[in-house]
Design a protein around this motif. Structure first.
Motif: not given
Length: 533
Positions: A287-292, A388-410
């Motif tokens: 939603m934030e990306l869409k609003s920007m 192999n891409e699915r495996k890598r994708r799962r690893r990416r989503f497991e690492l999303l716990t430390c992902w900065d999902w909020w920018n606050g620039k909207s």
């Protein structure tokens, strides 16, 4: 009057002393108007004591005491409402103007103080709810609302619209559950709350509703998304002075709106109201990306509805694969089929060239078939690669716990005007829920009216119907069914009654059954004489 000494009724007033004396025996009567003569005839005189007055010595008179007690009460309530000295002065001036300087005492005066406090805060865009003021004053919300209407009408004021963003800020700062949170995280949560509040305004979740339940719902949702435990909707509703059941409804509506927005995500079909909180970070980030995003200027064909943007259609249809994750990578698409070459041999593509290019449906079909053949040829080769891409994708989503999902620039993280909010794109454009429910109820009533007309016509034309068919209907026109629950309810009987009394279909569709029954049914029965009955 009779004399105290001889009991004769010959009492006269002496011209010299002004006292009452008996003309028969000359006895002076008791003092009826005491006038103290201190220091001789020319000394200071006393004071006449009359009913309803007090002395001018150390005791204050009634009016001064009344004004003193009223000002004391005003100071007390403004202190309990946490208002500053300037607001207190405005309230006192407003009350003085309304009461013409008399102020007042009694049970109505605290209600007047609360009404003037609400009007003052509303004019300063510092939104304070009537429920909060009523809890401090100790009166009913409806009683306070009536007094506010009288104050606004008497002073001929134009009240600004209720500012739900300021109301959310006030509730956010006063919420006791957020006292132990770090300052940086509080600032981030405040921006998130303002963003969600204004998104709810765009989705018309506040239209025709009380704002405080939505404020409580957003506060609870923020606590769940940011991992703050111990924040219950009952306690939040109590602190913001809102009904608990209404807060639960607004919380459910907020989750349903977020679920609709989540349909744009790759796994959007799996998002429900039960797991919306777990996916809230991805949804809010989307939603934030869409609003920007900058608003796309529509072409002449889009405005007039006579065509489509060929370049956008080709780009969407011919894109081979898209990876979703923390690092989004787009594979090369096949828009090269539509790249134009100039005479120098260099590739160029512009909006004007694509618009002027005319491609038949046969050509588009041929290009699509060619692309499909290429995709099928590469499918068997890329199966292991996709695994192999699915495996890598799962690893990416497991690492999303430390992902900065909020920018606050909207821009929606800051307070905007209603027009600016409606112009923003947050992934969904919704209609007001009350309007949608009204349309659904209107369609339901229309179906019931049609069914009622059929039953009435079937009963009116029993002579023309088949005997085997009429035997299956009772006097209400309802078909007899063994061991089945009746599909009739009170609304069906009311609609049949109104139709039999020649009430218009358009009036019945509005759903004001009690009013229609009073006008067309009960009044007609009361108008019939007893002998005719």
């Amino acid at each position: 009057m009779s004399c105290n000494s001889c009991r004769e009724g010959s009492i006269v007033r002496d011209d010299v002393t002004g006292c009452l004396v008996c003309s028969w025996c000359g006895a002076a009567q008791g003092f009826d108007n005491y006038d103290a003569q201190i220091g001789g005839l020319n000394g200071p005189q006393g004071t006449f004591v009359r009913l309803g007055t007090s002395g001018t010595g150390s005791t204050l008179n009634y009016k001064e005491k009344k004004i003193f007690e009223a000002n004391k009460l005003i100071d007390d309530f403004t202190f309990r409402l946490d208002l500053n000295a300037a607001d207190c002065t405005k309230i006192r001036t407003m009350i003085e103007k309304i009461t013409e300087g008399e102020f007042g005492q009694g049970d109505w005066f605290p209600v007047l103080i609360g009404a003037c406090a609400y009007v003052t805060m509303r004019k300063d865009n510092s939104s304070m709810s009537m429920a909060e003021i009523a809890s401090v004053i100790g009166c009913d919300v409806h009683e306070l609302g009536r007094m506010i209407a009288r104050v606004v009408d008497f002073l001929n004021l134009k009240m600004p619209a209720f500012d739900i963003v300021n109301s959310f800020k006030r509730a956010f700062r006063n919420l006791s559950s957020f006292n132990d949170i770090a300052r940086d995280k509080l600032d981030m949560m405040l921006k998130q709350g303002i963003f969600l509040i204004q998104c709810a305004v765009k989705w018309f979740l506040t239209t025709g509703r009380r704002p405080l339940p939505l404020v409580a719902a957003v506060l609870v949702f923020l606590a769940e998304v940011n991992g703050i435990e111990g924040v219950k909707i009952e306690s939040v509703a109590r602190e913001v002075h809102a009904a608990v059941n209404t807060c639960r409804k607004r919380y459910k509506e907020l989750l349903e709106a977020l679920v609709k927005v989540a349909q744009a995500l790759p796994w959007g079909k799996d998002v429900t109201t039960k797991n919306a909180v777990k996916n809230a970070q991805f949804i809010i980030h989307h939603m934030e990306l869409k609003s920007m995003e900058k608003p796309v200027e529509k072409s002449w064909n889009d405005v007039n509805g006579a065509g489509f943007d060929l370049e956008d259609v080709v780009n969407d249809c011919l894109r081979k694969d898209v990876e979703y994750g923390a690092d989004v990578n787009y594979k090369e698409n096949d828009t090269r089929y539509f790249e134009l070459e100039d005479r120098s041999g260099s590739s160029r593509s512009s909006d004007g060239d694509v618009d002027t290019l005319k491609i038949s449906h046969e050509c588009l079909s041929m290009l699509y078939e060619k692309f499909s053949d290429e995709a099928r040829c590469g499918k068997s080769i890329g199966e292991s690669r996709k695994a192999n891409e699915r495996k890598r994708r799962r690893r990416r989503f497991e690492l999303l716990t430390c992902w900065d999902w909020w920018n606050g620039k909207s821009e929606l993280s800051k307070k905007l005007l209603l027009k600016q909010i409606l112009e923003k794109d947050v992934g969904m454009n919704a209609l007001p829920p009350s309007f949608v429910q009204g349309c659904i109820a209107l369609e339901r009533r229309r179906e019931k009216i049609k069914a009622a007309k059929k039953r009435i016509n079937r009963i009116m034309n029993l002579a023309d119907a088949d005997a085997s068919e009429t035997s299956n209907f009772n006097f209400l026109g309802k078909k007899k069914r063994k061991k089945q629950v009746s599909e009739f309810d009170w609304e069906d009987f009311v609609i049949e009654t109104l139709l039999l009394h020649q009430v218009g279909v358009e009036e019945i569709e509005k759903g004001h059954y009690n009013t229609l029954l009073d006008l067309h049914v009960f009044n007609s029965v009361a108008a019939v004489p007893r002998r005719a009955r």
